[in-house]
Design a protein around this motif. Structure first.
Motif, PDB file in Angstrom:
ATOM      1  N   SER A 316       0.853  -1.192   0.000  1.00  0.00           N
ATOM      2  CA  SER A 316       0.000   0.000   0.000  1.00  0.00           C
ATOM      3  C   SER A 316       0.885   1.237   0.000  1.00  0.00           C
ATOM      4  N   VAL A 317       0.285   2.375  -0.389  1.00  0.00           N
ATOM      5  CA  VAL A 317       1.031   3.628  -0.423  1.00  0.00           C
ATOM      6  C   VAL A 317       0.179   4.760   0.126  1.00  0.00           C
ATOM      7  N   HIS A 318       0.848   5.667   0.803  1.00  0.00           N
ATOM      8  CA  HIS A 318       0.311   6.980   1.130  1.00  0.00           C
ATOM      9  C   HIS A 318       1.128   7.981   0.311  1.00  0.00           C
ATOM     10  N   GLN A 319       0.908   9.265   0.495  1.00  0.00           N
ATOM     11  CA  GLN A 319       1.573  10.221  -0.383  1.00  0.00           C
ATOM     12  C   GLN A 319       3.082  10.036  -0.400  1.00  0.00           C
ATOM     13  N   GLU A 320       3.709   9.947   0.778  1.00  0.00           N
ATOM     14  CA  GLU A 320       5.172   9.829   0.846  1.00  0.00           C
ATOM     15  C   GLU A 320       5.628   8.570   1.567  1.00  0.00           C
ATOM     16  N   HIS A 321       4.719   7.668   1.861  1.00  0.00           N
ATOM     17  CA  HIS A 321       5.056   6.411   2.524  1.00  0.00           C
ATOM     18  C   HIS A 321       4.634   5.237   1.651  1.00  0.00           C
ATOM     19  N   GLY A 322       5.518   4.247   1.578  1.00  0.00           N
ATOM     20  CA  GLY A 322       5.145   2.962   1.004  1.00  0.00           C
ATOM     21  C   GLY A 322       5.257   1.907   2.080  1.00  0.00           C
ATOM     22  N   LEU A 323       4.367   0.925   2.054  1.00  0.00           N
ATOM     23  CA  LEU A 323       4.371  -0.133   3.061  1.00  0.00           C
ATOM     24  C   LEU A 323       4.651  -1.462   2.382  1.00  0.00           C
ATOM     25  N   ILE A 324       5.776  -2.061   2.749  1.00  0.00           N
ATOM     26  CA  ILE A 324       6.196  -3.338   2.189  1.00  0.00           C
ATOM     27  C   ILE A 324       5.602  -4.468   3.013  1.00  0.00           C
ATOM     28  N   ALA A 325       5.046  -5.452   2.324  1.00  0.00           N
ATOM     29  CA  ALA A 325       4.485  -6.625   2.984  1.00  0.00           C
ATOM     30  C   ALA A 325       5.099  -7.876   2.382  1.00  0.00           C
TER      31      ALA A 325
END
Length: 379
Positions: A316-325
């Motif tokens: 998933s992504v927010h404006q300046e964050h990506g979340l690695i799963a």
């Protein structure tokens, strides 16, 4: 020498050796088919890429914005097809570029636009050259190849002072939604047949139709026949991406574009690793997810290669964050400590590159050997 580990992140990385290999393959295919290659530069938006992509061909390119047209003209590329249906309000800017030496071919499927262009040509004492856009199944812009409007547009262009009928243009963008090569081959043939039919109907009406232009990367690569076409306009083949790989038109090792990101946190409660590349740096394009399970917003690779880590993706992504799963468990916190760098392979290279003003160029390794600028914006 700067290495990928030294870059401020997020950073856009282009592998020059892969770019050159991709361009050489397409160049050879078009040359063998006797079709002019007019690469679409809306993906790369870079004069350096343009020089590689046009090598061995006549040098014309396709653009999608006036900003691109102005930029490439300044870089010495004057033969330009502006392959977006023309808004009449842009004719003054087009005329200015033509006065500076650009040879711009415009696109329309609208009689209203042509009437406005005829008036503007008279007012400015200039000429405008048009391709008629033909819809061969994409259902976006264009007139059906068998329509009466096609002939009406052609006759207006032929008879009106200040306007020129250059030919027809189509784009099989719906090839991106095919499920296998056989489907792409079918779309490619429908694209070819529709464009050739439109051209022949214009000729049968006593009109000149020199250019019969088609092209998308999947159809350019998979078409069994290009007979009757005079040029092709593929674009993303220069870089490729996960979407094209999922379609089967390239391999993982052909993907030339990636984004370097830094691990900025571990969220054990959520089972995620945070990186500093989010929706702006990677885009929110989920096109590859149509074909690849757990592609997310990009596949995660170690910094020193572009071979994805097994089951690791940007979930998933927010404006300046990506979340690695990780598929089926926790992500590898030990392999990706805070401060570590990763490379993300994008779903859609065009959208991912759009947020950046330059490429960090490598030649297969981690050393940055050059920096290539690119143009953004619309005007």
């Amino acid at each position: 020498m700067t290495s990928l580990a030294d870059l401020d992140t997020p950073a856009l990385v282009l592998d020059r050796s892969r770019l050159e290999r991709n361009c050489e393959r397409m160049s050879k295919r078009m040359s063998e088919a006797g079709v002019r290659l007019r690469p679409h530069l809306k993906t790369a938006k870079s004069a350096n890429v343009a020089k590689t992509a046009t090598r061995g061909h006549f040098g014309g390119v396709t653009v999608s914005t006036l900003a691109e047209a102005r930029y490439f003209l300044a870089q010495g590329i004057s033969d330009l097809t502006y392959a977006v249906g023309l808004a009449a309000g842009k004719l003054d800017a087009v005329a200015k570029l033509q006065a500076q030496g650009a040879q711009i071919t415009l696109l329309t499927d609208s009689m209203e636009t042509l009437k406005a262009a005829a008036q503007k040509a008279a007012d400015l004492d200039t000429d405008f050259r048009f391709l008629i856009e033909v819809d061969t199944g994409g259902l976006r812009g264009g007139v059906p190849p068998e329509s009466d409007l096609l002939i009406e547009l052609g006759r207006f262009l032929n008879e009106c002072a200040g306007l020129t009928l250059a030919g027809v243009l189509t784009h099989a963008g719906h090839s991106y939604h095919c499920r296998n090569q056989a489907e792409i081959e079918q779309v490619a043939e429908e694209e070819r047949v529709g464009a050739v039919l439109a051209a022949q109907r214009l000729r049968d009406a006593g009109l000149t139709c020199e250019t019969v232009s088609a092209g998308s990367t999947p159809t350019a690569i998979c078409a069994k026949s290009l007979e009757g076409l005079t040029e092709m306009r593929p674009g993303v083949y220069t870089f490729f991406d996960l979407d094209q790989m999922a379609l089967g038109v390239c391999a993982m090792e052909d993907i030339a574009l990636s984004v370097v990101a830094t691990v900025i946190g571990h969220n054990h409660a959520a089972g995620r690793i945070l990186i500093d590349a989010g929706g702006l740096a990677l885009s929110k394009d989920l096109s590859a997810a149509e074909f690849l399970e757990h592609a997310g917003y990009g596949l995660v690779c170690p910094l020193d290669m572009t071979e994805p880590m097994d089951g690791i993706y940007v979930e998933s992504v927010h404006q300046e964050h990506g979340l690695i799963a990780a598929v089926g468990g926790e992500p590898p916190y030990d392999k990706l400590p805070v401060g570590a760098r990763v490379r993300i392979l994008p779903n859609h290279a065009c959208m991912t590159a759009a947020a950046y003003d330059s490429y960090h160029v490598v030649d297969g390794g981690q050393d940055v050997v050059d920096a290539w600028g690119r143009v953004n914006g619309w005007y």
